[in-house]
Design an enzyme around this catalytic site. Structure first.
Site, PDB file in Angstrom:
ATOM      1  N   LYS A 101      -6.213   6.668  -6.429  1.00  0.00           N
ATOM      2  CA  LYS A 101      -5.888   7.379  -7.640  1.00  0.00           C
ATOM      3  C   LYS A 101      -6.015   8.776  -7.447  1.00  0.00           C
ATOM      4  O   LYS A 101      -5.243   9.896  -8.116  1.00  0.00           O
ATOM      5  CB  LYS A 101      -6.860   6.723  -8.743  1.00  0.00           C
ATOM      6  CG  LYS A 101      -6.293   5.641  -9.364  1.00  0.00           C
ATOM      7  CD  LYS A 101      -7.203   5.312 -10.690  1.00  0.00           C
ATOM      8  CE  LYS A 101      -6.480   4.033 -11.285  1.00  0.00           C
ATOM      9  NZ  LYS A 101      -6.742   2.941 -10.585  1.00  0.00           N
ATOM     10  N   GLU A 123      -7.865   9.462 -20.775  1.00  0.00           N
ATOM     11  CA  GLU A 123      -8.492   8.375 -21.374  1.00  0.00           C
ATOM     12  C   GLU A 123      -8.955   7.614 -20.089  1.00  0.00           C
ATOM     13  O   GLU A 123      -8.341   7.864 -19.033  1.00  0.00           O
ATOM     14  CB  GLU A 123      -7.939   7.422 -22.345  1.00  0.00           C
ATOM     15  CG  GLU A 123      -6.793   6.694 -21.695  1.00  0.00           C
ATOM     16  CD  GLU A 123      -5.627   7.264 -21.024  1.00  0.00           C
ATOM     17  OE1 GLU A 123      -5.285   8.496 -21.607  1.00  0.00           O
ATOM     18  OE2 GLU A 123      -4.580   6.801 -20.455  1.00  0.00           O
ATOM     19  N   SER A 388      -5.075  -0.691  -1.878  1.00  0.00           N
ATOM     20  CA  SER A 388      -5.257   0.477  -2.733  1.00  0.00           C
ATOM     21  C   SER A 388      -6.606   0.993  -3.114  1.00  0.00           C
ATOM     22  O   SER A 388      -6.788   2.267  -3.124  1.00  0.00           O
ATOM     23  CB  SER A 388      -4.618   0.188  -4.086  1.00  0.00           C
ATOM     24  OG  SER A 388      -5.063  -1.008  -4.847  1.00  0.00           O
TER      25      SER A 388
HETATM   26  C1  LIG Z   1      -6.000   1.610 -10.993  1.00  0.00           C
HETATM   27  C2  LIG Z   1      -6.102   0.693  -9.536  1.00  0.00           C
HETATM   28  C3  LIG Z   1      -4.919  -0.097  -9.225  1.00  0.00           C
HETATM   29  C4  LIG Z   1      -3.879   0.101 -10.321  1.00  0.00           C
HETATM   30  O1  LIG Z   1      -3.101   0.782 -10.492  1.00  0.00           O
HETATM   31  P1  LIG Z   1      -1.574   1.320 -10.089  1.00  0.00           P
HETATM   32  O2  LIG Z   1      -1.141   2.480 -10.995  1.00  0.00           O
HETATM   33  O3  LIG Z   1      -0.874   0.032 -10.560  1.00  0.00           O
HETATM   34  O4  LIG Z   1      -1.778   1.495  -8.578  1.00  0.00           O
HETATM   35  C5  LIG Z   1      -4.802  -0.668  -8.264  1.00  0.00           C
HETATM   36  N1  LIG Z   1      -5.675  -0.480  -7.150  1.00  0.00           N
HETATM   37  C6  LIG Z   1      -6.817   0.118  -7.586  1.00  0.00           C
HETATM   38  C7  LIG Z   1      -7.974  -0.082  -6.563  1.00  0.00           C
HETATM   39  C8  LIG Z   1      -6.862   0.780  -8.472  1.00  0.00           C
HETATM   40  O5  LIG Z   1      -8.133   1.480  -8.890  1.00  0.00           O
END
Ligand SMILES: *Cc1c(COP(=O)(O)O)cnc(C)c1O
Length: 405
Positions: A101, A123, A388
Site C-alpha cells: 500500500k 477513510e 502483497s
Molecule cells: C489492502 C491489502 C490488500 C488488498 O488491496 P488491493 O487493493 O486489492 O491490493 C491485499 N494485501 C494486503 C497485504 C493488503 O494490506
C-alpha cells in the site's frame, strides 16, 4: 501483443481514455464540485508525472525510504513438495510498513505536496490504508485526517495507535453502523468542504477517475521490477502470475508488468465461507455491472441494487466491487479471475510459514493458495505470486479463530 482486438503494445496510452474509461468501466460519477477537484488532480498528475523532478524524487523515495526493489524469492521447498512447477514470490512484505500500500500512498502524498496542498484525507476500515497514508504524510510533513468508524476503532487498536504515533488525526465516525461505509461518506463530505487545501487519497484502484489510473501507475513498480528480476533470475518469463484482488491495487500493479507478455494472469478473489451472498467478496466472479463510490464496475448488489454485505477472513479483501480496469480485463479475458475460500487460505498461511519461513498476510495467502493449486494442475513451468504483505497483523486473529496447527 494483440489480444481480443486490444493492442497491448500501446495499452497504457489508451487505457483509460481521457474520461477515465476502460471500455465501459470507470468514469467519474460524482457531484460537479468534486468533478472539478478531480479534474485539478488529473491535470496536476499529467504535468507532474512527466517532470524529471517528480520522477527523480519518487525514484529515490522508492530506494532510500521504502527499501525497493523488493526481492523475488524462489520457494524451493514448497515447489519440491508440490511437484515440478517452480514457485516464486514477489516480496512486497519487505516493502517499508510491510505491504504494497505504501507504493501508491507515497505517490499520492508526493503529488499533494507538488500541488501545494497542506493536508491529505482518507477513510480506513481495518486501518492498513490509514497507516500507510499516515506514514507517507509524516515523511512529507503534511497533515493527515483519517476517518474511521467507532466499531473499527475499537477492533483495530494497534493500527489506531500507529496512526496517532505517526501524527495523523484519527476522526471518529459515530453515525449508522459506524464502520467503513460511514467512514467513506464522512471522508467524502470532509473533502467536499476542504478540497482547496487537501486531497483525498483513495486506497486502491477504485473511485472516480483519475484514481484507478494513478494508483495503477504508482503500483506498477511492483510488476515492472518483478518482470526484470524474474528474467534475470531464470532467463525467461514466468508461465503464470497470480495476485489477490480486493480493490485490486497489488494485482493491477503486478499485472501491469506482464499484460503485453504471453503470460497467464490470475486474479484471486475471496470466497470466504461459501457462495451465498453475504458469505464472500468475490465481486468479479459473482457480481454484475453497477455504479458505486463514484465509478462504474462489476459489483455485488443486494435486492435493492445497493452494495451487498460482503465477508472474507481477510479484512483487506472484503469490498463489494473491484477497480474498473479489472472489470475490463475480466470481460476481455486477458486476466482470469477465480476464488479461494477461508479454509484454503489458512492452510496456505501455515504452509508458507512452515515450509519457507515467510508468514504472509491473510490477503496474500489467497494468492499463495491459488498458486499452489495451479502448480498441481500445470505439471511443469513456473508461477510468480505477489506476496502483497506480511502476516504479523494477522497472527493473533488466525490463532484465535482457527487455532494453532
Ligand atoms: C489492502 C491489502 C490488500 C488488498 O488491496 P488491493 O487493493 O486489492 O491490493 C491485499 N494485501 C494486503 C497485504 C493488503 O494490506
Amino acid at each position: 501483443m494483440i489480444f481480443n482486438n486490444v493492442d497491448f503494445d500501446t495499452y497504457f496510452k489508451h487505457y483509460p481514455n481521457a474520461e477515465g474509461y476502460f471500455g465501459k468501466y470507470g468514469g467519474a460519477y460524482i457531484s460537479d464540485e468534486l468533478k472539478q477537484a478531480m479534474q485539478e488532480i488529473n491535470e496536476a498528475y499529467f504535468t507532474i508525472c512527466k517532470s524529471t523532478k517528480f520522477i527523480n524524487e519518487l525514484r529515490s523515495i522508492r530506494r532510500d525510504f521504502q527499501g525497493r526493489p523488493t526481492p523475488i524469492t524462489h520457494l524451493d521447498r514448497l515447489s519440491n513438495a508440490l511437484g515440478n512447477v517452480q514457485l516464486y514470490v514477489k516480496r512486497e512484505d519487505l516493502n517499508h510498513t510491510g505491504a504494497h500500500k505504501l507504493n501508491h500512498c507515497m505517490g499520492e502524498v508526493l503529488l499533494a505536496k507538488f500541488m501545494g496542498k497542506k493536508k491529505v484525507i482518507a477513510e480506513t476500515g481495518a486501518g492498513q490504508h490509514g497507516v500507510a497514508l499516515a506514514t507517507a504524510a509524516a515523511h512529507f510533513g503534511l497533515e493527515c485526517d483519517i476517518y474511521m468508524g467507532t466499531v473499527d476503532i475499537a477492533k483495530q487498536a494497534p493500527n489506531v495507535a500507529r496512526m496517532k504515533i505517526l501524527g495523523a488525526n484519527v476522526v471518529e465516525v459515530t453515525h449508522g453502523l459506524a464502520t467503513l461505509k460511514e467512514a467513506v461518506d464522512a471522508a467524502f463530505d470532509a473533502y467536499t468542504r476542504e478540497y482547496k487545501d487537501a486531497i483525498y487519497c483513495i486506497g486502491s484502484v477504485l473511485g472516480p477517475h483519475p484514481f484507478p489510473m494513478m494508483v495503477r501507475d504508482f503500483q506498477s513498480v511492483v510488476g515492472f521490477e518483478a518482470r526484470a528480476q524474474f528474467k534475470e533470475m531464470t532467463g525467461e518469463l514466468p508461465d503464470a502470475v497470480v495476485a489477490c484482488v480486493g480493490g485490486g491495487s497489488n494485482s493491477m500493479g503486478m499485472f501491469a508488468g506482464f499484460l503485453n507478455d504471453p503470460v497467464d494472469l490470475y486474479g484471486v478473489e475471496p470466497l470466504g465461507r461459501g457462495t451465498a451472498l453475504g458469505d464472500h467478496a468475490a465481486s468479479l466472479t459473482y457480481g454484475t455491472e453497477g455504479i458505486m463510490h463514484g465509478f462504474n464496475s462489476i459489483m455485488l448488489k443486494d435486492e435493492n441494487g445497493d452494495p451487498a454485505p460482503v465477508y472474507s477472513v481477510a479484512s483487506g479483501l472484503d469490498y463489494p466491487s473491484s477497480g474498473p480496469e479489472h472489470a475490463f480485463l475480466h470481460d476481455l479475458g486477458r486476466v482470469k479471475y477465480d476464488v479461494i475460500n477461508d479454509e484454503e487460505t489458512i492452510d496456505a498461511f501455515y504452509t508458507l510459514s512452515r515450509m519457507e519461513g515467510i508468514i504472509p498476510a491473510i490477503e496474500s495467502a489467497h494468492a499463495v493458495a491459488y498458486g499452489m493449486k495451479l502448480a498441481k494442475t500445470m505439471g511443469r513451468g513456473s508461477v510468480l505470486m505477489c506476496l502483497s504483505g506480511r502476516g504479523d497483523k494477522d497472527m493473533d486473529y488466525v490463532i484465535e479463530k482457527f487455532g494453532m496447527r
